[in-house]
Design a protein around this motif. Structure first.
Motif, short mmCIF file in Angstrom:
data_model
loop_
_atom_site.label_atom_id
_atom_site.label_comp_id
_atom_site.label_asym_id
_atom_site.label_seq_id
_atom_site.Cartn_x
_atom_site.Cartn_y
_atom_site.Cartn_z
N LEU A 123 0.84 -1.19 0.00
CA LEU A 123 0.00 0.00 0.00
C LEU A 123 0.88 1.25 0.00
CD1 LEU A 123 -2.61 -1.03 2.71
CD2 LEU A 123 -2.96 -0.98 0.24
N GLY A 124 0.41 2.30 -0.59
CA GLY A 124 1.16 3.56 -0.60
C GLY A 124 1.94 3.73 -1.88
N ILE A 125 3.19 4.06 -1.74
CA ILE A 125 4.05 4.42 -2.86
C ILE A 125 4.14 3.32 -3.92
CG2 ILE A 125 6.43 4.99 -3.51
CD1 ILE A 125 4.69 7.27 -2.10
N ASP A 126 4.24 2.07 -3.50
CA ASP A 126 4.39 0.97 -4.47
C ASP A 126 3.25 0.95 -5.47
OD1 ASP A 126 6.54 0.35 -2.85
OD2 ASP A 126 5.86 -1.67 -2.36
N MET A 127 2.03 1.05 -4.96
CA MET A 127 0.88 0.98 -5.87
C MET A 127 0.70 2.27 -6.67
SD MET A 127 -1.92 -1.66 -4.61
CE MET A 127 -2.35 -1.36 -2.94
N GLY A 149 -0.88 -14.03 -0.37
CA GLY A 149 -1.88 -13.40 0.49
C GLY A 149 -1.45 -12.08 1.11
N GLN A 150 -0.48 -11.41 0.52
CA GLN A 150 -0.02 -10.12 1.04
C GLN A 150 -1.20 -9.18 1.31
OE1 GLN A 150 2.36 -7.87 -1.76
NE2 GLN A 150 2.55 -6.14 -0.43
N GLU A 151 -2.21 -9.22 0.46
CA GLU A 151 -3.30 -8.26 0.49
C GLU A 151 -4.50 -8.69 1.34
OE1 GLU A 151 -4.71 -11.30 -2.36
OE2 GLU A 151 -2.78 -10.63 -1.64
N LYS A 152 -4.48 -9.87 1.91
CA LYS A 152 -5.71 -10.42 2.49
C LYS A 152 -6.26 -9.66 3.70
CE LYS A 152 -3.85 -14.22 5.25
NZ LYS A 152 -3.80 -15.67 5.36
N LYS A 153 -5.47 -8.86 4.38
CA LYS A 153 -5.96 -8.07 5.52
C LYS A 153 -6.36 -6.65 5.12
CE LYS A 153 -3.61 -10.69 9.10
NZ LYS A 153 -2.70 -10.66 10.23
N TRP A 154 -6.21 -6.32 3.85
CA TRP A 154 -6.53 -4.98 3.37
C TRP A 154 -8.04 -4.84 3.15
CZ3 TRP A 154 -2.43 -4.68 -1.10
CH2 TRP A 154 -1.14 -4.73 -0.55
N GLN A 170 -8.87 -1.67 -1.41
CA GLN A 170 -7.41 -1.83 -1.57
C GLN A 170 -7.10 -3.14 -2.28
OE1 GLN A 170 -6.54 -1.52 2.60
NE2 GLN A 170 -6.00 0.65 2.46
N GLN A 171 -7.82 -4.20 -1.96
CA GLN A 171 -7.60 -5.48 -2.63
C GLN A 171 -7.97 -5.39 -4.11
OE1 GLN A 171 -9.11 -9.01 -0.65
NE2 GLN A 171 -8.81 -8.06 1.35
N GLU A 172 -9.03 -4.68 -4.42
CA GLU A 172 -9.44 -4.52 -5.81
C GLU A 172 -8.37 -3.76 -6.61
OE1 GLU A 172 -11.51 -5.12 -9.16
OE2 GLU A 172 -11.98 -6.01 -7.22
N ARG A 173 -7.84 -2.70 -6.03
CA ARG A 173 -6.77 -1.92 -6.67
C ARG A 173 -5.55 -2.81 -6.94
NH1 ARG A 173 -4.21 3.58 -3.94
NH2 ARG A 173 -3.11 4.31 -5.80
N TYR A 174 -5.19 -3.59 -5.94
CA TYR A 174 -4.06 -4.52 -6.02
C TYR A 174 -4.27 -5.50 -7.17
CZ TYR A 174 -1.14 -8.37 -4.05
OH TYR A 174 -0.23 -9.38 -3.83
N LYS A 175 -5.44 -6.10 -7.24
CA LYS A 175 -5.74 -7.08 -8.28
C LYS A 175 -5.73 -6.46 -9.68
CE LYS A 175 -8.33 -10.03 -5.16
NZ LYS A 175 -9.65 -10.34 -4.63
N LYS A 176 -6.21 -5.24 -9.80
CA LYS A 176 -6.20 -4.55 -11.11
C LYS A 176 -4.76 -4.34 -11.59
CE LYS A 176 -10.54 -2.00 -10.97
NZ LYS A 176 -11.18 -0.68 -10.81
#
Length: 169
Positions: free
Chosen positions: A55-59, A85-90, A94-100
């Motif tokens: 989350l943050g700068i990376d994305m 599962g890096q994103e599973k607690k988001w 945030q998970q949707e953004r990650y998956k996109k």
């Protein structure tokens, strides 16, 4: 032609001037500055970009690279994911953004094939630095994972560009 590589490292939202609100003027300005920095790098031959997908700068940087890919077809976005599962607690958004981002990336590498461990983030950072020519660090200069990554990059003789999110230039 060799693909020159850049990786991104930077703070999570809680350490950024805009926190989680990317509509704030400070974030809009930051994104504009980063887009200019990344586009200049592309023009200078850097075509492979690695993000750690935190989350943050990376994305934010991943999304900028994906936008620039529309103009520069030879650009590659690589997602270096620290663990399963890096994103599973988001949050769901945030998970949707990650998956996109992952769906649009050219390469997706899981650095660890296991779920979260105490060391997986460091292993991801090591991978990114070792596989890059330049590290772009969005860092406020305080001790942090970003600071550790900057130190490692310098020890390995990598070029480091530091951008202060409170005063981007």
């Amino acid at each position: 032609m060799e693909k020159h590589k850049i990786c991104f490292t930077g703070h999570r939202p809680k350490s950024l001037p805009w926190s989680y609100d990317e509509t704030k003027e400070s974030c809009v300005l930051f994104k504009s500055v980063m887009a200019s920095i990344i586009e200049k790098a592309i023009v200078n031959g850097y075509t492979h970009f690695i993000t750690g997908m935190a989350l943050g700068i990376d994305m934010i940087c991943a999304e900028i690279v994906l936008e620039l890919k529309k103009k520069y077809k030879n650009v590659i976005l690589e997602c270096a994911i620290p663990c399963i599962g890096q994103e599973k607690k988001w949050s769901a958004s945030q998970q949707e953004r990650y998956k996109k981002i992952i769906h649009k990336a050219d390469l997706v590498n899981f650095i660890s094939k296991a779920e979260y461990t105490k060391n997986c983030m460091n292993e991801r950072n090591n991978y990114m630095v070792e596989n890059s020519d330049v590290v772009i660090a969005v860092w406020i200069g305080m001790p942090s994972g970003t600071g550790n990554t900057v130190r490692m990059a310098k020890v390995l003789g990598k070029k480091v560009r530091v951008v202060n999110p409170y005063d981007p230039k």
